[in-house]
Write an enzyme that holds these catalytic residues in place. Structure first.
Site, PDB file in Angstrom:
ATOM      1  N   LYS A 179       0.820  -1.215   0.000  1.00 49.70           N
ATOM      2  CA  LYS A 179       0.000   0.000   0.000  1.00 49.70           C
ATOM      3  C   LYS A 179       0.851   1.261   0.000  1.00 49.70           C
ATOM      4  CE  LYS A 179      -0.406   0.112   5.046  1.00 49.70           C
ATOM      5  NZ  LYS A 179      -1.048   0.961   6.022  1.00 49.70           N
ATOM      6  N   ARG A 224      -6.880   0.109  17.789  1.00 52.85           N
ATOM      7  CA  ARG A 224      -7.394   0.313  16.445  1.00 52.85           C
ATOM      8  C   ARG A 224      -8.372  -0.835  16.199  1.00 52.85           C
ATOM      9  NH1 ARG A 224      -3.699   0.928  11.056  1.00 52.85           N
ATOM     10  NH2 ARG A 224      -4.053  -1.334  11.005  1.00 52.85           N
TER      11      ARG A 224
END
Length: 356
Positions: A36, A131
């Protein structure tokens, strides 16, 4: 037409990939190379393949689809929890996916059944970074039987993430949680969990020091291969290239100016109220690139004495007072890139990518 340049040295990426692959393979750990950070450009993926990497990971299905179209046969792990509306594409493009929410898992299961598939998933466990992931035994016992009731998915692994939101460092204690929960789930619910994905680049320090629990057999790594750097651990990795990516922008103004703005100040373009240390009058170079092109704080000038000051949407501002007259209007300034700089530059429509 002018464009700032992102220069990529694929040879250095291959060498970093080979070094890390051999190190991890010798310790029973499989790598999934996170793509990414450079928008899954095929040239960089091929460089990693040449270094022995065989598994890949990305947070964007668009990147995965483009990479697998360009290089058929790639094995990809989706590393961002997908939206429910992405379920069909998850099954189509990802060979495995990280999951944490039962509603999404059900949607993926249904999509897999429609496609005549069983989709492997890795359940994320939140060990304190706050998260994504199941948090605590109560939530685990709530979701486990519901996953068993989803015939289109197979729970093949547990994973965790640290460092990205809460800046929590990996430790023996928080990675060992995966081992304990694997044994618990296999015993109580009859799962056959074999993959324990213990984190990312920042987890490598435990492996280097011989402290990573031996049952942890999978890591999702991008930064180490691309930049030879561990930002969360605040260190460079010894023996790795740190300069495979360079950003280049042309100097369009060179003037001596005060280091503190003059007049009543409001907020900057991001809505922040920045501080400006008073260093007196300094020679400043303005380069033709800005926040729309690159994350300026992740740039390091390679010219000795040059120092990043800041940026606006279209301009990089560099202090060149101590560069002994080496900078001139029309020169191309060169910057070593960190993770966010390459992430931004490869997604900007205004940056030209060149392979070295």
């Amino acid at each position: 037409m002018y464009a700032p340049i992102l220069e990529i040295d694929t040879r250095k990426i291959t060498e970093n990939a080979r070094k890390l692959h051999d190190f991890c393979a010798g310790r029973g750990v499989e790598l999934a190379f996170a793509t990414k950070g450079f928008s899954a450009r095929p040239e960089v993926i091929r460089a990693a393949l040449a270094g022995g990497i065989t598994r890949f990971a990305d947070s964007r299905l668009k990147n995965i689809a483009a990479a697998k179209t360009a290089i058929p046969g790639l094995h990809y792990l989706l590393i961002r929890i997908p939206a429910m509306d992405e379920a069909e594409d998850v099954v189509r493009w990802a060979d495995c996916s990280l999951q944490s929410q039962i509603e999404v898992i059900r949607a993926v299961s249904d999509a897999a059944l429609r496609a005549g598939k069983i989709h492997p998933i890795i359940l994320m466990i939140d060990v304190g970074d706050l998260r994504e992931g199941v948090f605590g035994m109560e939530q685990l016992d709530e979701i486990a039987p519901q996953i068993l009731a989803c015939p289109g998915v197979e729970l093949v692994g547990l994973g965790t993430n640290v460092g990205c939101y809460g800046s929590v460092l990996p430790s023996v204690e928080n990675t060992k949680i995966l081992v304990e929960l694997r044994d618990y789930l296999n015993s109580k619910y009859g799962f056959h969990i074999t993959t324990l994905s213990g984190g990312a680049t920042c987890t490598l320090k435990l492996l280097e020091d011989g402290l990573l629990p031996r049952e942890i057999n999978h890591l999702r790594v991008g930064e180490a291969i691309l930049y030879g750097e561990d930002t969360t651990g605040n260190r460079f990795l010894e023996g790795y290239h740190q300069d495979a990516f360079h950003f280049k922008a042309q100097v369009v103004e060179l003037r001596r100016k005060p280091s503190v703005p003059i007049g009543e100040r409001g907020r900057d373009g991001k809505g922040d109220i920045p501080e400006y240390p008073d260093r007196g009058v300094r020679l400043r170079a303005i380069c033709a690139a800005g926040k729309q092109d690159v994350a300026w704080a992740a740039l390091t000038p390679t010219l000795p004495g040059a120092e990043m000051i800041g940026a606006s949407s279209d301009h990089l501002i560099v202090d060149v007072e101590d560069c002994a007259g080496q900078v001139h209007v029309g020169d191309w300034m060169d910057f070593r890139c960190g993770y966010m700089a390459v992430l931004d530059a490869t997604t900007s429509a205004y940056v030209k990518v060149q392979l070295k």
